[in-house]
Design a protein around this motif. Structure first.
Motif, PDB file in Angstrom:
ATOM      1  N   UNK A 183     -11.853   9.810   3.410  1.00 20.32           N
ATOM      2  CA  UNK A 183     -11.633  10.187   1.867  1.00 20.32           C
ATOM      3  C   UNK A 183     -11.507   8.938   0.983  1.00 20.32           C
TER       4      UNK A 183
ATOM      5  N   UNK B  48      -8.595  12.461  -5.677  1.00 26.70           N
ATOM      6  CA  UNK B  48      -9.734  12.701  -4.554  1.00 26.70           C
ATOM      7  C   UNK B  48     -11.299  12.646  -5.292  1.00 26.70           C
TER       8      UNK B  48
ATOM      9  N   UNK C  59      -5.892  -0.678   1.090  1.00 31.44           N
ATOM     10  CA  UNK C  59      -5.119  -1.481   0.079  1.00 31.44           C
ATOM     11  C   UNK C  59      -5.914  -1.430  -1.271  1.00 31.44           C
TER      12      UNK C  59
ATOM     13  N   UNK D 252      -4.196   4.381   5.025  1.00 27.26           N
ATOM     14  CA  UNK D 252      -4.811   3.998   3.646  1.00 27.26           C
ATOM     15  C   UNK D 252      -5.081   2.450   3.774  1.00 27.26           C
TER      16      UNK D 252
ATOM     17  N   UNK E 120     -14.776  13.555   0.336  1.00 24.16           N
ATOM     18  CA  UNK E 120     -14.349  13.583   1.664  1.00 24.16           C
ATOM     19  C   UNK E 120     -15.366  13.780   2.464  1.00 24.16           C
TER      20      UNK E 120
ATOM     21  N   UNK F  25      -1.425   9.065 -10.419  1.00 20.49           N
ATOM     22  CA  UNK F  25      -1.447   9.162  -8.937  1.00 20.49           C
ATOM     23  C   UNK F  25      -3.013   9.231  -8.529  1.00 20.49           C
ATOM     24  N   UNK F  26      -3.377   9.314  -7.024  1.00 17.63           N
ATOM     25  CA  UNK F  26      -4.608   9.223  -6.487  1.00 17.63           C
ATOM     26  C   UNK F  26      -5.306  10.485  -7.042  1.00 17.63           C
TER      27      UNK F  26
ATOM     28  N   UNK G 203      -2.821  14.570  -4.923  1.00 23.35           N
ATOM     29  CA  UNK G 203      -1.416  13.732  -5.286  1.00 23.35           C
ATOM     30  C   UNK G 203      -0.966  14.098  -6.944  1.00 23.35           C
ATOM     31  N   UNK G 204       0.314  13.979  -6.905  1.00 25.17           N
ATOM     32  CA  UNK G 204       1.018  14.347  -8.289  1.00 25.17           C
ATOM     33  C   UNK G 204       0.805  12.877  -9.070  1.00 25.17           C
ATOM     34  N   UNK G 205       1.406  12.699 -10.312  1.00 24.17           N
ATOM     35  CA  UNK G 205       1.276  11.269 -11.123  1.00 24.17           C
ATOM     36  C   UNK G 205       2.420  10.469 -10.489  1.00 24.17           C
ATOM     37  N   UNK G 206       3.268  10.729  -9.870  1.00 22.36           N
ATOM     38  CA  UNK G 206       4.105   9.725  -9.415  1.00 22.36           C
ATOM     39  C   UNK G 206       5.528   9.695 -10.171  1.00 22.36           C
TER      40      UNK G 206
ATOM     41  N   UNK H 230     -10.614   7.618  -2.862  1.00 22.82           N
ATOM     42  CA  UNK H 230      -9.821   8.386  -4.029  1.00 22.82           C
ATOM     43  C   UNK H 230     -10.008   6.990  -5.401  1.00 22.82           C
TER      44      UNK H 230
ATOM     45  N   UNK I 119      -7.545   5.609  -8.517  1.00 23.00           N
ATOM     46  CA  UNK I 119      -6.330   5.537  -8.972  1.00 23.00           C
ATOM     47  C   UNK I 119      -6.378   4.765 -10.358  1.00 23.00           C
TER      48      UNK I 119
ATOM     49  N   UNK J  10      -9.272   3.617  -3.564  1.00 23.98           N
ATOM     50  CA  UNK J  10      -8.912   3.609  -2.115  1.00 23.98           C
ATOM     51  C   UNK J  10      -9.657   4.266  -1.106  1.00 23.98           C
TER      52      UNK J  10
ATOM     53  N   UNK K 189      -9.401  17.925   1.226  1.00 21.56           N
ATOM     54  CA  UNK K 189      -8.815  16.816   0.429  1.00 21.56           C
ATOM     55  C   UNK K 189      -7.348  16.756   0.417  1.00 21.56           C
ATOM     56  N   UNK K 190      -6.790  15.596   0.029  1.00 21.88           N
ATOM     57  CA  UNK K 190      -5.503  15.404  -0.281  1.00 21.88           C
ATOM     58  C   UNK K 190      -5.273  15.489  -1.810  1.00 21.88           C
TER      59      UNK K 190
ATOM     60  N   UNK L 223       5.287   9.004  -4.645  1.00 17.84           N
ATOM     61  CA  UNK L 223       4.104  10.102  -4.913  1.00 17.84           C
ATOM     62  C   UNK L 223       4.255  11.130  -3.899  1.00 17.84           C
TER      63      UNK L 223
ATOM     64  N   UNK M 220       0.871  -1.191  -0.177  1.00 13.37           N
ATOM     65  CA  UNK M 220      -0.098  -0.021  -0.073  1.00 13.37           C
ATOM     66  C   UNK M 220       0.867   1.187  -0.103  1.00 13.37           C
TER      67      UNK M 220
END
Lengths: 112, 113
Positions: free
Chosen positions: B34, B46, B105, B103, B49, B43-44, A103-106, B36, B38, B89, A100-101, A90, A42
């Motif tokens: 939250x 959102x 899995x 988080x 929330x 990336x994830x 994220x970038x694309x990694x 998400x 993917x 997720x 909200x969180x 990430x 994870x």
């Protein structure tokens, strides 16, 4: 509206080499994070920065260092890469804990 | 220690079905939760929330509910489409601070045309 931008997208390193992963956000967020994502494990928190000028260790900080250069940028450095650091990295950011969180694309990193 | 579980790990359904994804957590004293999605190689993103004081949140065809007493959240997807195929997720925040975000899995969802 770029959001969270990570560079590079892909990287291959040899054991012992160093590199810096770059992350920038344009949302005026206070908190920034670095995670790694591995199959079966994870998402795991490496380091985070709750606000400009502060950084703290997460769950798996060994082998990494970070710099919160300014409010926009948060970089992750591998000083001496090891095969165990092969992963997808990430960067994420948030305005505050009840927001909200994002994220970038990694960055997909392979260490041989 | 807060643990977050998503079962099943993978789900495949035909297009058009309404479906529910599950997220269970062991400690009911949460700050927020939250959801998400993917996509492969990305990336994830959102989706929703839910704050601790709320019971549900809706966005388009998505509805997320929260039942703290039973330690469960569900993500309801109405009229599923192939474009909904992704890994979903959930993340539970136990309190303030990055260390408090846990988080699951994920559930890998495939919508078959």
């Amino acid at each position: 509206n770029a959001g969270v931008t990570q560079t590079p997208k892909f990287q291959v390193l040899k054991t012992g080499q160093s590199m810096t992963l770059q992350c920038a956000q344009d949302m005026n967020h206070n908190s920034m994070y670095w995670y790694r994502q591995d199959p079966g494990m994870g998402l795991r928190l490496i380091y985070y920065s709750a606000s400009e000028g502060t950084t703290d260790k997460g769950e798996v900080p060994n082998g990494y260092n970070v710099s919160r250069l300014n409010k926009r940028e948060f970089s992750l450095r591998l000083e001496s890469a090891a095969p165990s650091q092969t992963s997808v990295y990430f960067c994420a950011s948030t305005l505050k804990d009840n927001s909200p969180l994002h994220f970038g694309n990694g960055t997909r990193l392979t260490v041989t | 220690k807060q643990e977050v579980t998503q079962i099943p790990a993978a789900l495949s359904v035909p297009e058009g079905e309404n479906l529910v994804l599950n997220c269970s957590f062991t400690d009911s004293a949460i700050y927020n939760l939250q959801w998400f999605r993917q996509d492969p190689g990305k990336g994830l993103t959102s989706l929703l929330l839910i704050q601790s004081s709320q019971r549900e949140q809706t966005s388009g065809r998505l509805n997320a509910s929260l039942d703290k007493s039973s330690g469960r959240s569900t993500l309801y997807i109405a009229a599923s489409q192939p474009g909904d195929s992704a890994t979903y997720l959930c993340a539970v925040r136990k309190g303030q601070g990055a260390q408090k975000l846990v988080f699951g899995q994920g559930t890998r969802l495939t919508i078959n045309p």
